[in-house]
Each structure stands twice: as C-alpha cells, then as structure tokens.
Design an enzyme around this catalytic site. Sequence first.
Site, short mmCIF file in Angstrom:
data_model
loop_
_atom_site.label_atom_id
_atom_site.label_comp_id
_atom_site.label_asym_id
_atom_site.label_seq_id
_atom_site.Cartn_x
_atom_site.Cartn_y
_atom_site.Cartn_z
N SER A 143 0.82 -1.21 0.00
CA SER A 143 0.00 0.00 0.00
C SER A 143 0.85 1.26 0.00
O SER A 143 1.50 1.58 -0.99
CB SER A 143 -0.96 -0.04 1.19
OG SER A 143 -1.95 0.95 1.08
N ASP A 154 9.98 5.63 -10.29
CA ASP A 154 9.59 6.25 -11.56
C ASP A 154 10.35 7.54 -11.84
O ASP A 154 10.64 7.86 -12.99
CB ASP A 154 8.08 6.52 -11.57
CG ASP A 154 7.27 5.26 -11.86
OD1 ASP A 154 7.88 4.19 -11.99
OD2 ASP A 154 6.04 5.36 -11.94
N LYS A 168 -0.83 -4.13 -3.22
CA LYS A 168 -2.10 -3.59 -2.74
C LYS A 168 -2.23 -2.16 -3.28
O LYS A 168 -1.75 -1.21 -2.68
CB LYS A 168 -2.15 -3.61 -1.21
CG LYS A 168 -3.56 -3.50 -0.63
CD LYS A 168 -3.98 -2.06 -0.46
CE LYS A 168 -5.33 -1.98 0.23
NZ LYS A 168 -5.83 -0.57 0.30
#
Length: 270
Positions: A143, A154, A168
């Site tokens: 999460s 990224d 998740k």
Amino acid sequence: RGEPGTEIRMLIVREGQPEPFEITLKRAIIRLDSVWSELLDERFGYARVSQFQPGTAIELKQQLASLESESADGLDGLVLDLRNNPGGVLNSAVAVSDLFLRQGVIVTTLGRMKDSEFTYSATKKDILVGAPIVVLVNSGSASASEIVAGALQDHKRAVIMGEKTFGKGSVQTILPMNNGAALKLTTARYYTPSDRSIQASGIIPDIESSNLAFTPNEGKEELNFRETDLKGHLENDNGEKVMDDSAATVNLLSRQHDDQIRQAINLLKS
C-alpha cells in the site's frame, strides 16, 4: 479490545513450551514511533519506517537532520528500509516521498466517479540535495510503502532493492451507515507517476535480492503472501504497463541473514 487501564487474561501457546501458559495484560493506548534510524559507516544514513502514520514524514525529517549532524561531512546516501511495512495513511506516504523529490507527480488515484480522482505532486525541496537513495522492499511492503517505492523508482530518485512487493494498489472509502455501522468500499486505484497500477502486480525492484538465510526447510512452506493470493482480489487494469518480473535487472545478491543493508551500502558507495 477494551477500556485503557482494564486487564485481560491471555492463554499463550508458544513453540518450545510444552504447555500453554497464562499472562495478564493491562490495556493501554499504545503510541508507536514509526521511524528508527542510525548512522552507518560514518557517511551513510539508515532509516527504517515501520508504518505510515500521521507525523511519520516529520519524524523522518528530524531523524535525517540528526544523522546529518552526526556524520563527518553530511550524508553521502541513505538506505530507506520499507521491508514488512504494511502501509498506513496516504498523506503520510505522499509527504515522505515529497522529502526526496523536487517536482512531478507522486501518486494518482482514479476510480469510476470524478470525486475519486486525485493527483498528488511534489514540492521543490529535496532534503538530501540529490544524495543517492536505496529503498529496501519485500513481499510485506504494501500500500503506502508501494506508493513511496513507486514514486521514487519512476522519478529515478532511488534504486529499489529487494523482493517484489505485496501489490495492494486499491483505495478504500469508509461509508457510515444510519445504524452506527460502516461499509468499507473499494472506490479507486493507485497509479505511480508513470501511470502504472500496482494492484496485484506490486513494485518490481531494480535489483532483486533476498534476505533469506540457507536453513533446512523441514517441509515448511515459504510464506511470501501477496495481494494476488487473496481470493477475489481486484485485478490489475494496466495491461501492458504492468511491470513483469522479467523487466527487472535481476542481481541475486548474498543470502546471508539481513545482508541486504550491507549490500545497499555497497551500492551507495559505488
């Protein structure tokens, strides 16, 4: 559950104990520190975030400032340990990511309804001033942990090392009911800055390593439990943008017990 100050008796069965035994505990409100840190090799910081709760980003910032003052000439790098971090508060994950990013999207939430669409972006200050970061993750990183790892990955702000994360990537909204109960409903998905959904796919580390020691298995199953193991789990909707294990640069590092921190420091030195 019960009122603070009241007692509860518990019967405990423990491996190596021939009989169950009983203990009495007094209930209390437990406040946990979510960040633990230390200086490694006089130049590199280590910070362990156990969960994302209100104040985690402030706590991390304070501890990094303390490590900076302890170091010989400022921090040359950081190991951010998110292993077995189950997640927590979304705003806390965004704030932690923002500590290390100068610009760009941190995470986006998208759902069927317009009011479920949010984009969280970074502010201009990087508290490490560009010093390299290695983020440690494993199958227990879920999460909010995956949001931080995905954002730093990224933006190429950190190298992600360890194992594929839990996966998740869904948002739950709690709706109060008239009878005093509540309904928890999945309303959106999390997307990383490059529009990857982590739901049921997780974050694939840049460098794959394991923290397992070589010990006899003795017939026990390996417990790498992830979102995809849950019955009826929400499928990933990203198609070709889903990261695959083959997309990672797989460097199987030493499997000595908790050797990952040492390997992360070696990577920072290089």
